[in-house]
Every structure is written in structure tokens, then in C-alpha cells.
Design a protein around this motif. Structure first.
Motif, short mmCIF file in Angstrom:
data_model
loop_
_atom_site.label_atom_id
_atom_site.label_comp_id
_atom_site.label_asym_id
_atom_site.label_seq_id
_atom_site.Cartn_x
_atom_site.Cartn_y
_atom_site.Cartn_z
N LYS A 93 -34.57 -12.85 4.68
CA LYS A 93 -34.90 -11.51 4.20
C LYS A 93 -34.77 -10.48 5.32
CE LYS A 93 -37.83 -12.88 0.33
NZ LYS A 93 -39.15 -12.76 -0.34
N GLU A 128 -32.39 -7.27 5.31
CA GLU A 128 -32.92 -5.93 5.61
C GLU A 128 -32.07 -5.22 6.65
OE1 GLU A 128 -37.07 -3.81 7.19
OE2 GLU A 128 -37.01 -5.95 6.74
N GLN A 131 -29.05 -3.98 4.94
CA GLN A 131 -29.36 -2.78 4.17
C GLN A 131 -29.45 -1.56 5.07
OE1 GLN A 131 -32.94 -4.18 2.21
NE2 GLN A 131 -31.85 -4.60 0.31
N ALA A 147 -25.06 -6.46 1.89
CA ALA A 147 -25.91 -5.60 1.06
C ALA A 147 -25.11 -4.42 0.52
CB ALA A 147 -27.10 -5.08 1.88
N SER A 180 -26.76 -10.22 -1.69
CA SER A 180 -28.02 -9.58 -2.07
C SER A 180 -27.84 -8.46 -3.09
CB SER A 180 -28.71 -9.00 -0.82
OG SER A 180 -27.99 -7.88 -0.33
N GLY A 204 -33.37 -6.38 -2.56
CA GLY A 204 -33.63 -7.37 -1.53
C GLY A 204 -33.54 -8.81 -2.01
#
Length: 223
Positions: A88, A92, A95, A160, A190, A194
Motif C-alpha cells: 500500500k 501511495e 499515486q 496508479a 491499483s 488504493g
């Protein structure tokens, strides 16, 4: 008396000092099991036979527990949770990289983050061009950054986008680009929220062509 007495005295002082230091470590607020294991390894202590202070919170009194075969399984569960957290965190970062996307033509923002086996993370985004074929995908930018810094062994890459209804999937060119550096490393596809699905490069590009194929002896064609 002389020297033997002095040596014995110094040993006794050292022993008391060491025991006091370890006691303080065991009962320090916020002390965790993982930290005690690390201290134990460096100090050659056998924590499996030692009582360990494990406070429930920083404000509570330490509680004593003993490491046994039964609670050793908890360590495995925590380790698996840490791996999930790592995925994760990588997503992130992908992202965050997406925010720098240069996509004035498609308006389709993509970010990527690649994790090396050394634990270093490189990020990148898609960069479009008025001459459309010259645009560069986020995966290619990210991997190229890592390679330019001397890294070629990758553990995972996260991708992402802004899509909420489906997982972002790399194009065929990016799949081949990733395949250049191995077929068995992880790809996290993803959504904007998330959530993600995990695949291997080999699953994204089955029956692939890679560097090893160029090392095979060429088959002689019979006339």
C-alpha cells in the motif's frame, strides 16, 4: 591479592552494569517485541528463555510475557501485515507521482513506483508529446530512472491512475519493458481508492521473449 583481585572486581562491576542496562531496556515505555529481538541478537541474549516486558500502551505499566512456540505464530502474522503495508505504501507513492503527470492531450494521468531489492524506491509519471508516438509511459519513466542510477534488480512496481471502476493495467509495450528485467517480480495494479490486485510480470506477459532468448544457440535451418 594484586591483579587477580582487580580482575574479579572489574568483572563484577561489568556484570552489574550490564544487567542494569538490560533491565532498563526491558521496562522502557513503548518497548516492542521486535526491538527486543534485535537487541538480543546484538547482545547474544536468548530471548526465548527470557521474560520480556511488553507494555500495552505508553501510559500503562509493562506486562510480562514469555516467548513460546504458541505466540511465535503472532510474529508471522505481523510480518505478513508489514508486507501488505509495504504494498500500500508503494501504491501511495505511485499515486503521489501521478500528480506530476504531463498529459495535456489524453488527460489520463498515470504514476508508478518501483521497489528495488535494496529497498530503494523510484517514482515516475507519464510524459506525453505533441508528436504522440514520442510519449513515454509512467512505467518506462520509472524503470529508466532506476536503471540510470545503477539498479536493475526489481522486487515490485505499483501503477496508479484516476480510474475508480477498474484496475489500471500496463500497455503491451510496458509489459515488455518490465519483462526485460525479469519475469517473476510483482506488479500492483491499483484503483484510485488504493485497492489493488497483485500479479507477476510473467502473468501479464505469458510466453514472453526476454534477454535469455538471445543467449540461446541459433537453430540452423536445413537447406
Amino acid at each position: 591479592m594484586g591483579v587477580p583481585w582487580l580482575v574479579g572486581y572489574l568483572k563484577a562491576v561489568l556484570k552489574v552494569t550490564l544487567e542494569t542496562y538490560v533491565t532498563l531496556l526491558l521496562h522502557r515505555p513503548g518497548c516492542t517485541l521486535g526491538y527486543l529481538q534485535k537487541v538480543g541478537e546484538e547482545g547474544n541474549w536468548d530471548w526465548l528463555d527470557a521474560d520480556v516486558a511488553k507494555p500495552t500502551s505508553r501510559s500503562s505499566e509493562p506486562q510480562t510475557t514469555r516467548l513460546t512456540q504458541s505466540n511465535m505464530s503472532d510474529l508471522k502474522i505481523k510480518s505478513e501485515s508489514a508486507q501488505l503495508s509495504g504494498a500500500k505504501e508503494l501504491i501511495e507513492q505511485a499515486q503521489n507521482a501521478k500528480q506530476f503527470s504531463y498529459s495535456p492531450y489524453s488527460k489520463f494521468r498515470v504514476g508508478a513506483a518501483v521497489l528495488t531489492h535494496d529497498g530503494k524506491v523510484f517514482t515516475g509519471c507519464n510524459v506525453e508529446n505533441a508528436c504522440y508516438p514520442l510519449g513515454i509511459c509512467a512505467e518506462g519513466v520509472t524503470i529508466s530512472k532506476a536503471v540510470s542510477e545503477g539498479f536493475r534488480d526489481f522486487k515490485a512496481i505499483a501503477i496508479a491512475s484516476d480510474m475508480n471502476d477498474q484496475f489500471i493495467s500496463p500497455c503491451g509495450g510496458c509489459r515488455q519493458f518490465m519483462r526485460e528485467f525479469g519475469a517473476n517480480w510483482i506488479v500492483y495494479l491499483s484503483k484510485a481508492d488504493g485497492s489493488y490486485m497483485e500479479m507477476k510480470v510473467a502473468e501479464l506477459l505469458p510466453v514472453s521473449f526476454g534477454p535469455d532468448d538471445l543467449k540461446e544457440k541459433q537453430i540452423k535451418v536445413l537447406k
